[in-house]
Design a protein around this motif. Structure first.
Motif, PDB file in Angstrom:
ATOM      1  N   ARG A   1      -1.832  -6.621   5.468  1.00  0.00           N
ATOM      2  CA  ARG A   1      -0.653  -5.989   4.830  1.00  0.00           C
ATOM      3  C   ARG A   1       0.605  -7.050   4.636  1.00  0.00           C
ATOM      4  O   ARG A   1       1.132  -7.280   3.815  1.00  0.00           O
TER       5      ARG A   1
ATOM      6  N   ALA B   1       1.963  -8.954   1.288  1.00  0.00           N
ATOM      7  CA  ALA B   1       3.317  -8.722   0.971  1.00  0.00           C
ATOM      8  C   ALA B   1       3.986 -10.120   0.650  1.00  0.00           C
ATOM      9  O   ALA B   1       4.687 -10.249  -0.332  1.00  0.00           O
ATOM     10  N   ARG B   2       3.738 -11.142   1.682  1.00  0.00           N
ATOM     11  CA  ARG B   2       4.320 -12.340   1.332  1.00  0.00           C
ATOM     12  C   ARG B   2       3.652 -12.896  -0.065  1.00  0.00           C
ATOM     13  O   ARG B   2       4.379 -13.720  -0.718  1.00  0.00           O
TER      14      ARG B   2
ATOM     15  N   ALA C   1       2.415 -11.489  -2.402  1.00  0.00           N
ATOM     16  CA  ALA C   1       2.948 -10.600  -3.703  1.00  0.00           C
ATOM     17  C   ALA C   1       4.340 -11.141  -4.305  1.00  0.00           C
ATOM     18  O   ALA C   1       4.482 -11.410  -5.428  1.00  0.00           O
ATOM     19  N   VAL C   2       5.212 -11.457  -3.106  1.00  0.00           N
ATOM     20  CA  VAL C   2       6.455 -12.039  -3.474  1.00  0.00           C
ATOM     21  C   VAL C   2       6.564 -13.345  -4.095  1.00  0.00           C
ATOM     22  O   VAL C   2       7.140 -13.758  -5.048  1.00  0.00           O
TER      23      VAL C   2
ATOM     24  N   ARG D   1      -2.480  -4.541  -4.130  1.00  0.00           N
ATOM     25  CA  ARG D   1      -2.778  -3.352  -3.426  1.00  0.00           C
ATOM     26  C   ARG D   1      -3.757  -3.599  -2.432  1.00  0.00           C
ATOM     27  O   ARG D   1      -4.765  -4.238  -2.617  1.00  0.00           O
TER      28      ARG D   1
END
Length: 784
Positions: free
Chosen positions: A661, A665-666, A668-669, A676
């Motif tokens: 996760r 997140a990194r 996705a940024v 997801r």
């Protein structure tokens, strides 16, 4: 192909008419004899003329009622061994040796037979013969009568029928295809057979030696035409179904085949006359030379037939050779079974010798089929039935003869009819069970174990259970399948990366034309490859029994192929693991030796310098300690980098799901993705290798999404069942079909394989995205 418009119709019709005229002219030219074929036709006509002349002479000239015995020693200066003709009235008997006529010995007569002193006699004349009978000389008066031509020809009716059939086939083939392979020698075979056999059947007499004409006609047929017949048979073997290069390498080519034996015979007889001083001795020894030449030629023809079959470029050519070979073998087998064999056992043949020519009738028929219609008939079926009924006939005849002999000893006082009846009953009782056994034996000979699938599969299993290396398994499988079903070609094709297939093992030669049967090799629900087999002949195909057996063999072959593939994968994984371990060790050594080593050595030197400066020069010592602190911080960072490379620290600090996760997140940024993650909050304890492999595969898949896909959405799914499943799916451009796997894709597959799992990468292309699914075991047990 000609394209024309409506306005060009008349020109097109004119062209078509011109083409038709050219075609008709070509057809007329092909049916006319070419200049180079005229000598062949003249030679054929000459040999037929010998047969006609011999027949005409026998019908017109008087006869003493005998003919020469069919042995090489029947003619010499000591006289001529004779036997009475069928239906002839003569005082001469079988075994008599005529030594003279009208007071002159035969040697004197043969020397005078070409001149004016040759004997002249007519029907009803009486000649004095000197005869040696059982070693005792006798003087007999022989009345000359007409030659019993009808009785002699009727006695050899089957041989005459064979000659007519062979000549008819040869003439028909030559008329249809004069330039075809083997047409010219086949015509000479047919005419030579007639030209030599008719004089041989009619024979020659002691009177012919004195009169001359009959003897020279017999020599022209039985010596000259017979020599050409065997030369033509050898020529046929060299040119049918294709011309062998050996013929071109012979000095003089085909002319040597025909002139050589005749020249050798003339030289032999000439040398014999000079050495012995006797024309009769030389002619008698010529029969011995002729027999040796025939035996040698027969051996060479058999060898050339083998060469023709083994060097045939396609199945159709082999089919032609098999027709001719079958006919020759059948004629030989029937002659032995019906004449020579029974006469050797019981003293009498099953059929009279007058019918021996019928055994050769299949030969001209087979030659015609081989040359003209070989594709329309299944030779294997003919061979099968011939072998079955030929062997059955021989066995029944043997049983009959043995029963007759046994009952003749036991029932010596009974008549012949009861014994024959009982023998017939015994033969009938054994015929049906013998037929089934013989059919089974012949089927096994021709088709292998098709009728006994359990035996075939058991044999394959037994061979596979032997101590075979991985390299020997698949060649053993294809060799066993080929031998079990007598197939000309068997191969195993296995799948490779990119959907391609490769031949892993093969035996025989794939046919140039015809369909290959492909059976899937499946084991544990996985399609591994295909078993590829060729039919026994182009027109035969596979029957239900063949297909059922092949399906069972393919199942066994599938297991063997999968075991070979798994063994290869294990070996490849082992090599990869060793290579990866050594590469990792080399990297660690380089990092430690080139990075940490020099840094720590410099720090130690600074520490020693600071200690020496501590009392006298404290400011410099403080500066050195500050530098040392900075260097040790860098060393600490390097140690942490090495540690991260060995195993991601996030796994030990957070666990697999939180680490995924955090990384997601990194990503996705950085990439602007809508990402997801689906999966349980907590996972059961996982082996370190499985946990690392799952993390690395997921991160590599995300890296590919960010760098190459151009996707807007991405999902990571983590599931726990029989194993750990990591799935990464995006909606990007996907991987174009045919694109070679890059380092990242190969790395994901290798990481899954190293822990005993697998990684599947599916990408239809065309914007359908990419889906990476890795299935990893919950307990590592090596590569599978």
């Amino acid at each position: 192909m000609v394209v024309r418009t409506a306005g060009e119709q008349p020109a097109g019709e004119a062209n078509a008419a011109a083409a038709a005229r050219i075609l008709r002219g070509t057809m007329r030219r092909t049916t006319r004899p070419e200049p180079r074929s005229i000598p062949v036709l003249l030679l054929a006509v000459a040999m037929l003329a010998v047969a006609v002349a011999a027949t005409w002479h026998r019908a017109a000239a008087p006869s003493d009622g005998t003919r020469a015995a069919y042995v090489t020693t029947s003619l010499s200066r000591a006289g001529l061994g004779v036997g009475p003709l069928p239906g002839a009235a003569t005082p001469l008997r079988t075994g008599d040796r005529v030594t003279g006529i009208e007071g002159r010995d035969l040697e004197t007569w043969v020397r005078a037979s070409t001149g004016a002193t040759a004997i002249r006699a007519g029907h009803g004349d009486i000649l004095g013969y000197t005869v040696a009978r059982d070693g005792v000389p006798l003087d007999l008066e022989v009345t000359l009568r007409p030659y019993p031509l009808a009785e002699v020809l009727a006695e050899s009716w089957s041989t005459v029928l064979l000659c007519v059939a062979m000549l008819a086939v040869a003439g028909y083939v030559y008329a249809r295809r004069p330039a075809g392979p083997g047409a010219v020698p086949l015509l000479l075979v047919g005419s030579g057979l007639v030209g030599s056999t008719v004089p041989w059947i009619l024979g020659y007499q002691a009177l012919d030696i004195a009169a001359g004409t009959g003897l020279w006609l017999w020599l022209a047929g039985a010596f000259a035409a017979y020599s050409i017949f065997w030369s033509a048979a050898l020529h046929f073997a060299m040119t049918f179904p294709r011309r062998l290069t050996i013929l071109d390498r012979l000095p003089g080519g085909a002319a040597l085949l025909y002139l050589g034996p005749g020249a050798l015979m003339v030289a032999w007889i000439g040398i014999g006359i000079g050495a012995t001083g006797s024309v009769l001795d030389a002619l008698g020894s010529g029969s011995t030379l002729q027999l040796l030449l025939v035996l040698a030629t027969s051996v060479v023809i058999i060898g050339l037939t083998v060469v023709q079959y083994r060097s045939a470029a396609d199945a159709a050519t082999r089919q032609q050779v098999r027709w001719v070979t079958w006919a020759g073998a059948l004629a030989l087998a029937l002659t032995v079974a019906l004449w020579f064999g029974p006469e050797l056992v019981s003293g009498a043949p099953i059929l009279p010798w007058s019918a021996v020519g019928i055994t050769g009738l299949p030969f001209p028929a087979a030659v015609a089929i081989a040359v003209l219609r070989h594709r329309l008939f299944d030779i294997d079926v003919v061979i099968n039935r011939s072998l079955v009924y030929g062997a059955l006939t021989a066995l029944v005849v043997t049983v009959y003869a043995a029963t007759v002999a046994l009952l003749g000893l036991v029932l010596s006082g009974s008549g012949a009819f009861p014994i024959s009846l009982l023998a017939t009953g015994a033969a009938a009782l054994v015929a049906l069970p013998l037929r089934d056994r013989v059919q089974h034996a012949v089927n096994r000979l021709m088709y292998g174990d098709r009728d006994d699938p359990y035996r075939a599969i058991t044999r394959l299993g037994a061979r596979l259970s032997a101590s075979l290396t991985a390299q020997e398994v698949l060649p053993t499988v294809v060799a066993t399948v080929a031998g079990t079903l007598r197939l000309p070609y068997v191969a195993i094709e296995l799948g490779e990366e990119g959907g391609q297939t490769a031949i892993a093992a093969a035996t025989g030669t794939a046919p140039d034309h015809g369909e290959l049967l492909r059976l899937p090799l499946v084991d544990a629900g996985e399609r591994i490859g295909e078993l590829v087999v060729a039919p026994r002949s182009p027109r035969e195909g596979f029957g239900p029994a063949d297909l059922a057996l092949l399906a069972g063999l393919a199942q066994e072959a599938g297991r063997a192929a999968r075991s070979v593939r798994l063994t290869a994968e294990i070996e490849r994984s082992r090599r990869q693991l060793v290579a990866t371990r050594e590469e990792e060790r080399r990297r660690l050594r380089r990092d430690l030796h080139d990075g940490l080593g020099p840094t720590l050595a410099g720090a130690r030197l600074k520490l020693q310098a600071a200690r020496s400066f501590a009392g006298a020069r404290p400011d410099e010592a403080a500066g050195l300690l500050d530098d040392l602190d900075t260097e040790l911080a860098a060393v600490l960072d390097e140690v942490r980098r090495i540690s991260r490379d060995l195993r991601p620290p996030a796994l030990d600090e957070l666990g697999l799901m939180p680490a995924l996760r955090a990384q997601a997140a990194r990503f996705a940024v950085d990439a602007g993705l809508e990402l997801r993650i689906e999966g349980p909050d907590e996972l059961p304890p996982l082996p370190a290798a499985v946990e690392t492999a799952a993390y690395r595969i997921a991160i590599e898949a995300l890296t590919n999404v960010r760098r190459h896909s151009g996707a807007q959405h991405c999902e990571i799914r983590v599931r726990i069942g029989d194993g750990l499943e990591i799935e990464v799916e995006d909606d990007g451009a996907g991987v174009a079909p045919g694109t070679a796997s890059g380092v990242g894709l190969l790395a994901m597959r290798e990481r899954a394989t190293e822990v005993g799992g697998n990684c599947e990468i599916v990408s239809p292309g065309g914007g359908a995205g990419t889906r990476v699914v890795a299935r990893l075991p919950l307990a590592t047990g090596g590569a599978a």
